[in-house]
Design an enzyme around this catalytic site. Sequence first.
Site, PDB file in Angstrom:
ATOM      1  N   ASP A  46       0.855  -1.191   0.000  1.00  0.00           N
ATOM      2  CA  ASP A  46       0.000   0.000   0.000  1.00  0.00           C
ATOM      3  C   ASP A  46       0.888   1.237   0.000  1.00  0.00           C
ATOM      4  O   ASP A  46       1.772   1.382   0.850  1.00  0.00           O
ATOM      5  CB  ASP A  46      -0.910   0.013   1.227  1.00  0.00           C
ATOM      6  N   ASP A  96     -15.513  -4.021  -1.434  1.00  0.00           N
ATOM      7  CA  ASP A  96     -15.061  -3.709  -0.088  1.00  0.00           C
ATOM      8  C   ASP A  96     -16.285  -3.576   0.802  1.00  0.00           C
ATOM      9  O   ASP A  96     -17.123  -2.692   0.593  1.00  0.00           O
ATOM     10  CB  ASP A  96     -14.251  -2.416  -0.108  1.00  0.00           C
TER      11      ASP A  96
END
Length: 254
Positions: free
Chosen positions: A8, A129
């Site tokens: 990330d 998500d």
Amino acid sequence: MIIIPAIDLKDGKCVRLRRGEEGTETIFHENPIEIAKYWEKQGAKRLHVIDLDGAFLKHPIHYEIIKKIAKAVSIPIQVGGGIRSKEDIKAYLDAGISWVIIGTLALKDEENFKKICQEFAGHILLAIDVKDGKIAIEGWKKVTKESPFDLAKKAQELGIAGINYTDILRDGMETGVNLEGLKSFLKELDIPVYVAGGISSIEDIKRLLHLQKKGLAGIIVGRALYTGKINLKEAIKLIEGDYGGRTHLRESRS
């Protein structure tokens, strides 16, 4: 099934957030390119790279770094974070990225998403998500009323390459995977699913191995790899020992 290390990116560094919330980041490496090369040396067959700044700002920010990562490793990469246009997708694919992850666009512009799936067939992964049973978009800041199952079924008909399913409330928390929620989700689909969120131990991976026959194609692991709670080589050995390293998708650059 494969183990996919997560990288990330925030402010040019490799970080992990807790539940995707800004301001909760822990910096794990100053150089994302070096960490990508490290995971490849440890045996990773694929990388999951997310442009967090891109997700929050709604357009790619770390394209140049991601391009360098693609050049530095020989394994395929899937990339997400703020990708909204055909131009963004083409730029990433031209840079050597194998799959582009789309989330927000699939809900906010269904017709455009359909066209993208057709134009870039085989290269689109859908991010689903989930927070409290509903889909979250725009860097997980906005929770919609949309059902994960309904969106997954629609996307499956468009011929997407697979789905990244993340349990937001567990992401970065190292609290274990939501097995029941994942099992219910897998029942609805006939395409590869990659799970993320809360995976924190070899025991979690062992539990997930039983879902391969249900369509689970991969396990995306972040914080637990960086903290050492999961050893990548050990996890890969476990999977390959039990299942011979078989995967649902051909792991090579497209």
